[in-house]
Design an enzyme around this catalytic site. Structure first.
Site, PDB file in Angstrom:
ATOM      1  N   SER A 241       7.303   0.991  -5.097  1.00 15.77           N
ATOM      2  CA  SER A 241       8.283   1.646  -5.978  1.00 15.77           C
ATOM      3  C   SER A 241       8.585   3.080  -5.529  1.00 15.77           C
ATOM      4  O   SER A 241       9.750   3.506  -5.529  1.00 15.77           O
ATOM      5  CB  SER A 241       7.806   1.629  -7.433  1.00 15.77           C
ATOM      6  OG  SER A 241       6.506   2.149  -7.556  1.00 15.77           O
ATOM      7  N   HIS A 271       3.077  -5.986  -7.183  1.00 19.23           N
ATOM      8  CA  HIS A 271       3.110  -4.564  -7.564  1.00 19.23           C
ATOM      9  C   HIS A 271       3.041  -4.495  -9.091  1.00 19.23           C
ATOM     10  O   HIS A 271       2.033  -4.859  -9.685  1.00 19.23           O
ATOM     11  CB  HIS A 271       4.374  -3.937  -6.958  1.00 19.23           C
ATOM     12  CG  HIS A 271       4.444  -2.444  -6.992  1.00 19.23           C
ATOM     13  ND1 HIS A 271       3.366  -1.652  -7.285  1.00 19.23           N
ATOM     14  CD2 HIS A 271       5.481  -1.575  -6.765  1.00 19.23           C
ATOM     15  CE1 HIS A 271       3.721  -0.379  -7.235  1.00 19.23           C
ATOM     16  NE2 HIS A 271       5.014  -0.305  -6.929  1.00 19.23           N
ATOM     17  N   HIS A 318      -6.758  -3.882  -3.758  1.00 20.51           N
ATOM     18  CA  HIS A 318      -5.777  -2.810  -3.586  1.00 20.51           C
ATOM     19  C   HIS A 318      -5.527  -2.573  -2.110  1.00 20.51           C
ATOM     20  O   HIS A 318      -6.431  -2.750  -1.295  1.00 20.51           O
ATOM     21  CB  HIS A 318      -6.262  -1.508  -4.248  1.00 20.51           C
ATOM     22  CG  HIS A 318      -5.154  -0.547  -4.482  1.00 20.51           C
ATOM     23  ND1 HIS A 318      -4.761   0.364  -3.539  1.00 20.51           N
ATOM     24  CD2 HIS A 318      -4.332  -0.392  -5.544  1.00 20.51           C
ATOM     25  CE1 HIS A 318      -3.743   1.052  -4.026  1.00 20.51           C
ATOM     26  NE2 HIS A 318      -3.456   0.621  -5.230  1.00 20.51           N
ATOM     27  N   ARG A 327      -8.010   4.705 -12.875  1.00 22.10           N
ATOM     28  CA  ARG A 327      -7.059   4.393 -13.954  1.00 22.10           C
ATOM     29  C   ARG A 327      -7.597   3.238 -14.796  1.00 22.10           C
ATOM     30  O   ARG A 327      -7.353   3.162 -15.991  1.00 22.10           O
ATOM     31  CB  ARG A 327      -5.680   4.042 -13.356  1.00 22.10           C
ATOM     32  CG  ARG A 327      -5.089   5.172 -12.526  1.00 22.10           C
ATOM     33  CD  ARG A 327      -3.824   4.737 -11.797  1.00 22.10           C
ATOM     34  NE  ARG A 327      -4.062   3.665 -10.857  1.00 22.10           N
ATOM     35  CZ  ARG A 327      -3.131   3.026 -10.174  1.00 22.10           C
ATOM     36  NH1 ARG A 327      -1.861   3.363 -10.336  1.00 22.10           N
ATOM     37  NH2 ARG A 327      -3.422   2.078  -9.328  1.00 22.10           N
ATOM     38  N   ASP A 373      -4.036  -2.505 -13.261  1.00 18.62           N
ATOM     39  CA  ASP A 373      -3.450  -3.601 -14.038  1.00 18.62           C
ATOM     40  C   ASP A 373      -4.486  -4.489 -14.705  1.00 18.62           C
ATOM     41  O   ASP A 373      -4.160  -5.246 -15.628  1.00 18.62           O
ATOM     42  CB  ASP A 373      -2.566  -4.468 -13.131  1.00 18.62           C
ATOM     43  CG  ASP A 373      -1.421  -3.679 -12.563  1.00 18.62           C
ATOM     44  OD1 ASP A 373      -0.858  -2.856 -13.299  1.00 18.62           O
ATOM     45  OD2 ASP A 373      -1.089  -3.871 -11.381  1.00 18.62           O
TER      46      ASP A 373
HETATM   47  C1  COA Z   1      -3.140  -5.624  -4.255  1.00 19.88           C
HETATM   48  C2  COA Z   1      -3.085  -6.579  -3.078  1.00 19.88           C
HETATM   49  C3  COA Z   1      -1.639  -7.089  -2.916  1.00 19.88           C
HETATM   50  C4  COA Z   1      -3.496  -5.832  -1.808  1.00 19.88           C
HETATM   51  O1  COA Z   1      -3.286  -6.700  -0.714  1.00 19.88           O
HETATM   52  P1  COA Z   1      -3.925  -6.434   0.696  1.00 19.88           P
HETATM   53  O2  COA Z   1      -3.868  -4.996   1.055  1.00 19.88           O
HETATM   54  O3  COA Z   1      -3.293  -7.407   1.645  1.00 19.88           O
HETATM   55  O4  COA Z   1      -5.459  -6.805   0.444  1.00 19.88           O
HETATM   56  P2  COA Z   1      -6.554  -7.207   1.499  1.00 19.88           P
HETATM   57  O5  COA Z   1      -6.299  -6.559   2.824  1.00 19.88           O
HETATM   58  O6  COA Z   1      -7.874  -6.976   0.852  1.00 19.88           O
HETATM   59  O7  COA Z   1      -6.309  -8.773   1.665  1.00 19.88           O
HETATM   60  C5  COA Z   1      -7.100  -9.553   2.527  1.00 19.88           C
HETATM   61  C6  COA Z   1      -7.093 -10.977   2.041  1.00 19.88           C
HETATM   62  O8  COA Z   1      -7.728 -11.033   0.758  1.00 19.88           O
HETATM   63  C7  COA Z   1      -6.876 -11.643  -0.195  1.00 19.88           C
HETATM   64  N1  COA Z   1      -7.020 -10.964  -1.490  1.00 19.88           N
HETATM   65  C8  COA Z   1      -6.865  -9.653  -1.761  1.00 19.88           C
HETATM   66  N2  COA Z   1      -7.010  -9.426  -3.091  1.00 19.88           N
HETATM   67  C9  COA Z   1      -7.279 -10.628  -3.640  1.00 19.88           C
HETATM   68  C10 COA Z   1      -7.494 -11.055  -4.974  1.00 19.88           C
HETATM   69  N3  COA Z   1      -7.444 -10.214  -6.005  1.00 19.88           N
HETATM   70  N4  COA Z   1      -7.729 -12.368  -5.196  1.00 19.88           N
HETATM   71  C11 COA Z   1      -7.760 -13.245  -4.161  1.00 19.88           C
HETATM   72  N5  COA Z   1      -7.528 -12.914  -2.884  1.00 19.88           N
HETATM   73  C12 COA Z   1      -7.291 -11.608  -2.634  1.00 19.88           C
HETATM   74  C13 COA Z   1      -5.483 -11.398   0.341  1.00 19.88           C
HETATM   75  O9  COA Z   1      -4.552 -12.318  -0.206  1.00 19.88           O
HETATM   76  C14 COA Z   1      -5.709 -11.577   1.837  1.00 19.88           C
HETATM   77  O10 COA Z   1      -5.790 -12.954   2.084  1.00 19.88           O
HETATM   78  P3  COA Z   1      -5.169 -13.609   3.447  1.00 19.88           P
HETATM   79  O11 COA Z   1      -5.835 -12.876   4.563  1.00 19.88           O
HETATM   80  O12 COA Z   1      -5.539 -15.051   3.326  1.00 19.88           O
HETATM   81  O13 COA Z   1      -3.698 -13.337   3.367  1.00 19.88           O
HETATM   82  C15 COA Z   1      -4.050  -7.781  -3.274  1.00 19.88           C
HETATM   83  O14 COA Z   1      -5.367  -7.281  -3.434  1.00 19.88           O
HETATM   84  C16 COA Z   1      -3.663  -8.673  -4.437  1.00 19.88           C
HETATM   85  O15 COA Z   1      -2.834  -9.576  -4.270  1.00 19.88           O
HETATM   86  N6  COA Z   1      -4.243  -8.436  -5.648  1.00 19.88           N
HETATM   87  C17 COA Z   1      -3.891  -9.159  -6.828  1.00 19.88           C
HETATM   88  C18 COA Z   1      -2.559  -8.659  -7.382  1.00 19.88           C
HETATM   89  C19 COA Z   1      -2.680  -7.263  -7.980  1.00 19.88           C
HETATM   90  O16 COA Z   1      -3.619  -6.980  -8.699  1.00 19.88           O
HETATM   91  N7  COA Z   1      -1.689  -6.387  -7.675  1.00 19.88           N
HETATM   92  C20 COA Z   1      -1.637  -5.046  -8.278  1.00 19.88           C
HETATM   93  C21 COA Z   1      -1.869  -3.983  -7.270  1.00 19.88           C
HETATM   94  S1  COA Z   1      -1.969  -2.390  -7.992  1.00 19.88           S
END
Ligand code: COA
Length: 441
Positions: A241, A271, A318, A327, A373
């Site tokens: 954002s 997000h 994250h 937070r 969140d």
């Molecule tokens: C926030 C988020 C998008 C960050 O993604 P990222 O930087 O790619 O995270 P990572 O580098 O730790 O990811 C490595 C792997 O772990 C997985 N992973 C990360 N968080 C996860 C979670 N909460 N549940 C399951 N799997 C998760 C990713 O999908 C990725 O899998 P892949 O290699 O098979 O694609 C991710 O943690 C997520 O999807 N969280 C849940 C949604 C969420 O809470 N979003 C709000 C963010 S403020």
């Protein structure tokens, strides 16, 4: 408004001069190297832009102009009778770079009250949408309809010196922030409360008045809105954002267009939509397990099932943070103070016990800890706000504070059009064989 605008301009002029000399002396220093994997993987860890309002530390979480969330809870002015920081104070801090006095905060409250009028055509634009339209879509449509009011767009069309761009951008940002609670509350009351709208209360602060217009009279809910609006406001510059608002603003699109673009990014499930996903997931878990407050063991096996279905556990992980999000902690403290026995809030705390060990055991997840969140929905449900589709709109109103303060800085510092270089995989193949170079226009 004059005082804050003058202070901002003074700070911005001083920083612009400093940046000029930093660039003259050090402009060709190398600050990092980019690996091929980074350009395929979301540019993680690649320093690519400057944002003054806040900085994210992987361990300590967000700091706004150097102050952590616990510090802000101590140092920012609170509303009379309330104990949470007033978001007006955080906005002042992000914009001016100094902690505000009580007077500064009251002044800002008064300015935003004065500027909060929303023209009728904005409500008509919302009304033109089917009621089933997602609240974030209604919100962005309303912001776009409000663009008719842009001072920047009018001044630019009339012709202006680029040194003056910051001035109407500043005015637009103030107007927009002032008007957003009315728009958001209108959408909420339209969609969920039979269009029974509530007029603003001119005696309340920005977040308190927002709570009032949403229809919540509990003073603790007003305080929750102050906390919510403060902690969701900014998370440095690279998140979707903030980065989108900055990018679109770099095309000299006015603050309405830029903020609307950023909010379309906030509406994505990775997000800002994650807060609705969290509460949906918890409701589903309670239903599937047939209990209001599942045990840590029950949650552990439910999480394993979620993961085995190839789904993410919402609210956990994250892109940058590597610890429990402060937070999340701030909201947990609010819960402990105001609703320690609420079964849903307790479930959030049980999830906090259960999820990290499971995520850690998988190995690939860089951060097994909760983000902002993971908690917010349960607090809102406690006060009766069960319409989780709406939660991202609350996030959007708060996020305006950070991204618009940054937009003022972008124009005051004269930042240019953002235009990174991209490559094709065909070029990458040739580069690997030594047949082509990747850098250069
Ligand atoms: C926030 C988020 C998008 C960050 O993604 P990222 O930087 O790619 O995270 P990572 O580098 O730790 O990811 C490595 C792997 O772990 C997985 N992973 C990360 N968080 C996860 C979670 N909460 N549940 C399951 N799997 C998760 C990713 O999908 C990725 O899998 P892949 O290699 O098979 O694609 C991710 O943690 C997520 O999807 N969280 C849940 C949604 C969420 O809470 N979003 C709000 C963010 S403020």
């Amino acid at each position: 408004m004059g005082i804050i605008k003058d202070r901002f301009k003074e700070k911005a002029d001083a920083l612009a001069t400093e940046i000029k000399s930093i660039l003259q002396e050090h402009g060709n220093k190398v600050i990092g190297e980019v690996q091929l994997s980074q350009i395929y993987q979301g540019m993680r860890g690649m320093t690519g832009l400057v944002t003054e309002t806040s900085l994210l530390d992987a361990q300590d979480g967000i700091r706004f102009r150097g102050y952590s969330i616990p510090e802000l809870k101590e140092k920012l002015p609170t509303a009379e009778g309330g104990s949470e920081p007033l978001p007006e104070g955080l906005f002042y801090l992000m914009l001016v770079g100094e902690l505000p006095s009580n007077n500064d905060v009251h002044h800002l409250t008064a300015v935003w009250q004065r500027r909060s009028h929303v023209p009728n055509h904005v409500f008509a634009s919302i009304e033109a949408l089917p009621i089933v339209t997602h609240p974030m879509t209604q919100f962005v449509v309303a912001v776009m309809a409000l663009q008719t009011e842009s001072h920047f767009a009018k001044s630019y069309a009339a012709g202006m010196n680029k040194k003056d761009y910051w001035n109407p951008v500043f005015d637009d940002s103030m107007d927009l922030i002032a008007r957003l609670p009315r728009i958001a509350a209108y959408i909420y009351r339209r969609k969920y409360k039979n269009g029974d709208h509530i007029q603003p209360n001119g005696l309340l602060d920005w977040a308190g008045n927002f709570a009032h217009m949403l229809g919540y009279t509990d003073e603790n809910f007003q305080d929750l809105m102050r906390l919510y609006m403060t902690i969701h406001a900014d998370h440095e510059g690279g998140n979707v954002s903030a980065h989108t608002t900055h990018l679109v603003g770099s095309a000299l699109s006015d603050p309405y267009l830029s903020y609307a673009a950023g909010m379309n990014g906030l509406a994505g499930p990775l997000h800002g939509l994650a807060n609705q996903e969290v509460i949906k997931w918890i409701f589903q878990m309670r239903e599937d397990l047939g209990t209001e407050c599942p045990s840590i063991e029950q949650i552990t096996s439910y999480v394993q099932q979620t993961l085995s279905e190839g789904k993410v556990v919402p609210g956990y992980g994250h892109a940058v943070l590597r610890k429990t999000d402060p937070r999340f902690t701030a909201q947990m403290e609010f819960g402990k103070k105001c609703m320690p026995d609420d079964p849903l809030v307790k479930t959030v705390w049980n999830v906090y016990e259960a999820v990290p060990p499971v995520l850690k055991s998988i190995g690939k997840i860089k951060n097994p800890w909760p983000n902002v969140d993971a908690h917010s929905g349960a607090l809102l449900v406690h006060y009766g706000m069960v319409e989780y589709e709406f939660y991202t709109v609350l996030f959007a109103v708060s996020r305006a504070l950070g991204v618009l303060a940054s937009l003022c800085w972008d124009r005051a510092l004269g930042y240019p059009l953002e235009r990174p270089k991209s490559v094709t995989t065909e070029q990458v193949r040739k580069w690997i064989k030594g047949e082509d170079e990747i850098w250069g226009e």
